[in-house]
Motif scaffolding. Structure first.
Motif, mmCIF file in Angstrom:
data_model
loop_
_atom_site.group_PDB
_atom_site.id
_atom_site.type_symbol
_atom_site.label_atom_id
_atom_site.label_comp_id
_atom_site.label_asym_id
_atom_site.label_seq_id
_atom_site.Cartn_x
_atom_site.Cartn_y
_atom_site.Cartn_z
ATOM 1 N N SER A 28 43.404 -49.363 -7.326
ATOM 2 C CA SER A 28 44.124 -48.536 -6.223
ATOM 3 C C SER A 28 45.173 -48.837 -6.371
ATOM 4 O O SER A 28 46.044 -48.330 -5.747
ATOM 5 N N VAL A 29 45.628 -50.208 -6.149
ATOM 6 C CA VAL A 29 47.287 -50.577 -5.758
ATOM 7 C C VAL A 29 48.321 -49.626 -7.063
ATOM 8 O O VAL A 29 49.235 -49.423 -6.948
ATOM 9 N N ALA A 30 47.231 -50.545 -7.970
ATOM 10 C CA ALA A 30 48.332 -49.479 -9.475
ATOM 11 C C ALA A 30 48.743 -48.464 -9.592
ATOM 12 O O ALA A 30 49.543 -47.930 -10.195
ATOM 13 N N GLY A 31 47.645 -47.689 -8.934
ATOM 14 C CA GLY A 31 47.738 -46.385 -8.971
ATOM 15 C C GLY A 31 48.802 -45.423 -8.163
ATOM 16 O O GLY A 31 49.767 -45.039 -8.727
ATOM 17 N N ALA A 32 48.625 -46.585 -7.567
ATOM 18 C CA ALA A 32 49.826 -45.791 -6.182
ATOM 19 C C ALA A 32 51.129 -46.238 -6.325
ATOM 20 O O ALA A 32 51.946 -45.811 -5.826
ATOM 21 N N LEU A 33 51.375 -47.352 -7.438
ATOM 22 C CA LEU A 33 52.406 -48.069 -8.021
ATOM 23 C C LEU A 33 53.230 -47.277 -9.455
ATOM 24 O O LEU A 33 54.429 -46.945 -9.723
ATOM 25 N N SER A 34 51.990 -46.292 -9.853
ATOM 26 C CA SER A 34 52.558 -45.821 -10.799
ATOM 27 C C SER A 34 53.084 -45.098 -11.120
ATOM 28 O O SER A 34 53.256 -44.204 -11.845
ATOM 29 N N SER A 35 53.590 -43.984 -9.952
ATOM 30 C CA SER A 35 54.700 -43.044 -9.793
ATOM 31 C C SER A 35 56.020 -43.324 -10.796
ATOM 32 O O SER A 35 57.049 -42.435 -11.640
ATOM 33 N N ASP A 36 56.327 -45.156 -10.410
ATOM 34 C CA ASP A 36 57.723 -45.085 -11.207
ATOM 35 C C ASP A 36 57.049 -45.839 -12.560
ATOM 36 O O ASP A 36 56.797 -47.018 -12.212
ATOM 37 N N PRO A 37 57.234 -45.331 -13.776
ATOM 38 C CA PRO A 37 56.564 -46.770 -15.053
ATOM 39 C C PRO A 37 57.979 -47.544 -15.707
ATOM 40 O O PRO A 37 57.027 -48.126 -15.797
ATOM 41 N N ALA A 38 58.819 -47.818 -14.253
ATOM 42 C CA ALA A 38 59.698 -48.834 -14.790
ATOM 43 C C ALA A 38 59.045 -49.938 -13.551
ATOM 44 O O ALA A 38 59.806 -51.279 -14.131
ATOM 45 N N ASP A 39 58.199 -49.827 -12.981
ATOM 46 C CA ASP A 39 57.990 -51.005 -11.991
ATOM 47 C C ASP A 39 56.648 -50.996 -12.902
ATOM 48 O O ASP A 39 55.262 -51.073 -12.949
ATOM 49 N N GLU A 40 57.365 -52.866 -13.082
ATOM 50 C CA GLU A 40 56.593 -53.523 -13.508
ATOM 51 C C GLU A 40 55.214 -54.027 -13.323
ATOM 52 O O GLU A 40 53.724 -54.811 -13.361
ATOM 53 N N PHE A 41 54.846 -54.230 -11.590
ATOM 54 C CA PHE A 41 53.741 -53.928 -10.952
ATOM 55 C C PHE A 41 52.969 -53.058 -10.524
ATOM 56 O O PHE A 41 51.721 -53.645 -10.698
ATOM 57 N N ALA A 74 41.630 -48.041 -16.274
ATOM 58 C CA ALA A 74 42.750 -48.411 -16.200
ATOM 59 C C ALA A 74 43.240 -48.998 -17.243
ATOM 60 O O ALA A 74 44.453 -48.838 -17.195
ATOM 61 N N ALA A 75 42.613 -49.055 -18.322
ATOM 62 C CA ALA A 75 43.183 -49.069 -20.053
ATOM 63 C C ALA A 75 43.629 -47.518 -20.071
ATOM 64 O O ALA A 75 44.924 -47.827 -20.523
ATOM 65 N N LEU A 76 43.585 -45.903 -19.255
ATOM 66 C CA LEU A 76 44.278 -45.442 -19.654
ATOM 67 C C LEU A 76 45.378 -45.143 -19.171
ATOM 68 O O LEU A 76 46.968 -45.043 -19.891
ATOM 69 N N LEU A 77 45.715 -46.673 -17.845
ATOM 70 C CA LEU A 77 46.613 -46.511 -17.103
ATOM 71 C C LEU A 77 47.780 -46.877 -17.653
ATOM 72 O O LEU A 77 48.485 -46.271 -17.474
ATOM 73 N N ALA A 117 53.275 -46.729 -22.547
ATOM 74 C CA ALA A 117 53.714 -45.548 -23.422
ATOM 75 C C ALA A 117 55.518 -44.953 -23.178
ATOM 76 O O ALA A 117 56.182 -44.485 -23.754
ATOM 77 N N GLN A 118 55.080 -44.303 -21.507
ATOM 78 C CA GLN A 118 56.276 -44.256 -20.856
ATOM 79 C C GLN A 118 57.487 -45.198 -20.958
ATOM 80 O O GLN A 118 58.911 -44.243 -20.522
ATOM 81 N N ALA A 119 57.329 -45.914 -21.050
ATOM 82 C CA ALA A 119 58.576 -47.168 -21.089
ATOM 83 C C ALA A 119 58.469 -47.731 -22.526
ATOM 84 O O ALA A 119 59.756 -48.293 -22.849
ATOM 85 N N GLN A 127 56.508 -48.188 -25.280
ATOM 86 C CA GLN A 127 56.092 -49.244 -25.542
ATOM 87 C C GLN A 127 54.658 -49.482 -26.138
ATOM 88 O O GLN A 127 53.873 -49.498 -26.355
ATOM 89 N N TYR A 128 54.474 -48.266 -27.678
ATOM 90 C CA TYR A 128 54.093 -47.030 -28.049
ATOM 91 C C TYR A 128 52.961 -48.491 -28.683
ATOM 92 O O TYR A 128 51.436 -47.859 -28.960
ATOM 93 N N ALA A 129 53.403 -49.866 -28.863
ATOM 94 C CA ALA A 129 52.118 -50.566 -29.416
ATOM 95 C C ALA A 129 51.462 -51.083 -29.354
ATOM 96 O O ALA A 129 50.327 -51.034 -29.188
ATOM 97 N N LEU A 130 52.272 -51.803 -27.994
ATOM 98 C CA LEU A 130 50.869 -51.555 -26.583
ATOM 99 C C LEU A 130 50.312 -50.878 -25.801
ATOM 100 O O LEU A 130 49.159 -51.002 -25.925
ATOM 101 N N ALA A 131 50.731 -49.671 -26.630
ATOM 102 C CA ALA A 131 50.362 -48.625 -25.318
ATOM 103 C C ALA A 131 48.640 -48.518 -26.293
ATOM 104 O O ALA A 131 47.522 -48.337 -26.003
ATOM 105 N N ASP A 132 49.259 -48.462 -27.050
ATOM 106 C CA ASP A 132 47.915 -48.656 -29.051
ATOM 107 C C ASP A 132 46.824 -49.131 -28.368
ATOM 108 O O ASP A 132 45.781 -48.417 -28.747
ATOM 109 N N GLU A 133 47.359 -50.132 -28.373
ATOM 110 C CA GLU A 133 45.954 -51.224 -28.113
ATOM 111 C C GLU A 133 45.650 -50.756 -26.962
ATOM 112 O O GLU A 133 44.790 -51.534 -26.282
#
Length: 556
Positions: free
Chosen positions: A250-263, A281-284, A290-292, A294-300
């Motif tokens: 839930s916290v991750a979802g609340a923070l995810s509007s900013d893809p640069a937010d590492e938290f 969570a895997a999709l998020l 991907a937005q950052a 980091q396509y290889a890590l996104a694929d993983e």
């Protein structure tokens, strides 16, 4: 500050400077794997450096290597280094081991992981120790805070449901105590609870209200089960670890509007650490990576979702996008072709394949893919306008105007005021010499909806030009040029309008500008050179068209 981070000793500091600079540079652009590598190198030389340790925790967690991140975080705690990031990772580690006493001891010692997470973790730790009253008291501290009440209510409902108090949990999800922070998983838990209470009609109404008719496979299965009168098992939260996983998600979802937010990524990764089957969570995590870039890590991250999971299709679509963004357009299209074959009844699989083929200007294949998607729409709804619109643009680019017009008009039937459809149909009709009055009316509606859209304003000016209303075309064409000063097609149009009002020197200047941009799908460079050589009137005469001043209000 820089040398302080490197520690004492000139020789040692210089030794560590290179890897530290590399780690800091990689962290700065979100390149997590190299950051983790370089932080690991500097930690070999200075294993107690707070900056290196925290950087290593965050970088390793971002790559999904929670065990390494946890080892570094525990080292920070043992050294007495204050770090919210380290405390959060240790908190997740203690929950993973079921060490609720350690969680509560950490809270008592003031090792904070964040006000919201600390309170939620306290509630789940007390429940893990068998104390429901203390658990609810912890959640109620959040409920009393207006800023965090919805999160507290969400987790309190999960806790009540986990211990079997379904009536109380349902009342909270229904909003009896105030608004609840609901995500997809919370809604499905509410549906399951309603079914367990034999309130099938309410469960069916809720799932129908919240999800589309062509939703994921799990939604369709739940609908079918409810229709057969079956109770839906409540599996969202069955242990305190699951509870904290939902809290972190839930916290991750609340923070995810900013893809640069590492938290946001950190919370998503810790969710997966506690519950590896948490497909949301895997999709998020995949989307954030991907937005950052980091396509290889996104694929993983996407690959963590098994093929039989309801989210597998979404994950595979994400993997295709990651491949495309890495520059492997053929690999992405091959994957989408495979998806469309293994999911023949999926509108989104066929539509996405069409989108990728259209981007590559493979219009025949795009038209076929969109056609398969459209065949599955029974009947098409207003939100499906985009599929017809996409096929229309593909027909238009492939030179099949009758088919393009038919699809444009069908898209407009489904979404009568959609500005993009109004503009593109109006502009294409203008180019095809159709009913210019109708085309102009459409374009005017598009401009009214988006007055600062340079393409729409260009269409308005161009329609006026084609109707012979040259003086009226000047102002909107100049405004379009201001809105999109480096678009070659628009610049060419501006030159034509200037020529039509006897501003020939300015016309030639704009044509030269357009020519300087080089190849462009909407630009005929040979015609442009001919206009510079002999002027627009002579070009029209050579093409068998009427001179500019001979056109009537319909452009004839």
């Amino acid at each position: 500050m820089f040398w302080a981070a490197l520690g004492s000793g000139a020789a040692g500091a210089q030794e560590r400077a290179g890897p530290f600079l590399a780690a800091r540079a990689a962290s700065g652009i979100g390149d997590h794997a190299p950051a983790a590598l370089y932080f690991g190198r500097v930690l070999l030389a200075d294993p107690e450096n707070p900056v290196f340790l925290e950087g290593g925790v965050l970088a390793n967690a971002a790559t999904g290597d929670i065990e390494t991140a946890l080892a570094l975080a525990r080292r920070m705690v043992d050294l007495g280094i204050s770090s919210q990031i380290a405390n959060l990772v240790v908190l997740a580690g203690d929950f993973a081991q079921g060490d609720y006493a350690a969680v509560l001891e950490s809270q008592a010692a003031g090792r904070e992981a964040g006000v919201l997470v600390d309170a939620l973790a306290t509630g789940w730790a007390h429940l893990g120790q068998g104390s429901m009253s203390e658990s609810l008291a912890a959640f109620d501290t959040l409920v009393a805070d207006d800023a965090m009440a919805s999160f507290g209510l969400n987790q309190k409902a999960f806790a009540l449901a986990m211990v079997g108090d379904l009536e109380a949990a349902e009342a909270i999800f229904a909003g009896a105590d105030g608004p609840v922070a609901m995500n997809r998983r919370s809604v499905l838990a509410h549906v399951a609870i309603l079914s367990q209470l034999d309130r099938m009609e309410e469960a069916t109404a809720l799932i129908n209200d919240m999800f589309d008719v062509d939703a994921e496979a799990d939604i369709l299965a739940i609908r079918a089960a409810l229709a057969d009168g079956e109770r839906i098992p409540l599996t969202t939260v069955t242990t305190p670890q699951d509870g904290l996983a939902e809290a972190l998600f839930s916290v991750a979802g609340a923070l995810s509007s900013d893809p640069a937010d590492e938290f946001a990524l950190l919370h998503a990764r810790l969710t997966l650490y506690l519950r590896p089957d948490h497909a949301d969570a895997a999709l998020l995590a995949g989307r954030l990576l991907a937005q950052a870039g980091q396509y290889a890590l996104a694929d993983e991250a996407y690959a963590q979702i098994p093929e039989d999971d309801p989210f597998a299709l979404g994950a595979q679509l994400g993997r295709a996008q990651a491949l495309y963004n890495e520059g492997d357009s053929e690999g992405a299209i091959d994957q989408l072709r495979s998806l469309s074959e293994t999911h023949p009844t999926s509108v989104i699989a066929h539509n996405t394949l069409g989108d990728f083929l259209r981007r590559e200007e493979r219009f025949d294949g795009a038209i076929a893919a969109y056609g398969r998607a459209i065949d599955l729409l029974d009947p098409p709804e207003s939100r499906h306008w985009v599929v017809f619109y996409s096929r229309a643009t593909s027909h238009d680019r492939s030179g099949d105007w009758p088919s393009a017009e038919s699809d444009f008009r069908r898209a407009l039937e489904l979404a009568p005021e959609q500005p993009g459809v109004l503009n593109d149909l109006g502009y294409s009709m203008t180019e095809q010499g159709g009913n210019l009055e109708e085309a102009l009316a459409m374009i005017e509606r598009a401009v009214e909806a988006e007055p600062d859209n340079g393409f729409f304003v260009d269409s308005l000016a161009w329609a006026l030009f084609r109707m012979g209303r040259y003086d009226e075309a000047v102002a909107p064409m100049e405004r379009a040029s201001q809105l999109l000063p480096v678009d070659p097609v628009l610049t060419d149009h501006l030159g034509d309008v200037y020529w039509a009002v006897d501003r020939q020197r300015e016309a030639r200047f704009q044509w030269r500008r357009a020519l300087s941009y080089g190849e462009h799908p909407g630009l005929d460079l040979e015609r442009l050179r001919r206009k510079l050589e002999v002027g627009l009137d002579r070009v029209l005469e050579e093409e068998g068209a009427e001179p500019l001043r001979a056109r009537d209000a319909n452009g004839n």
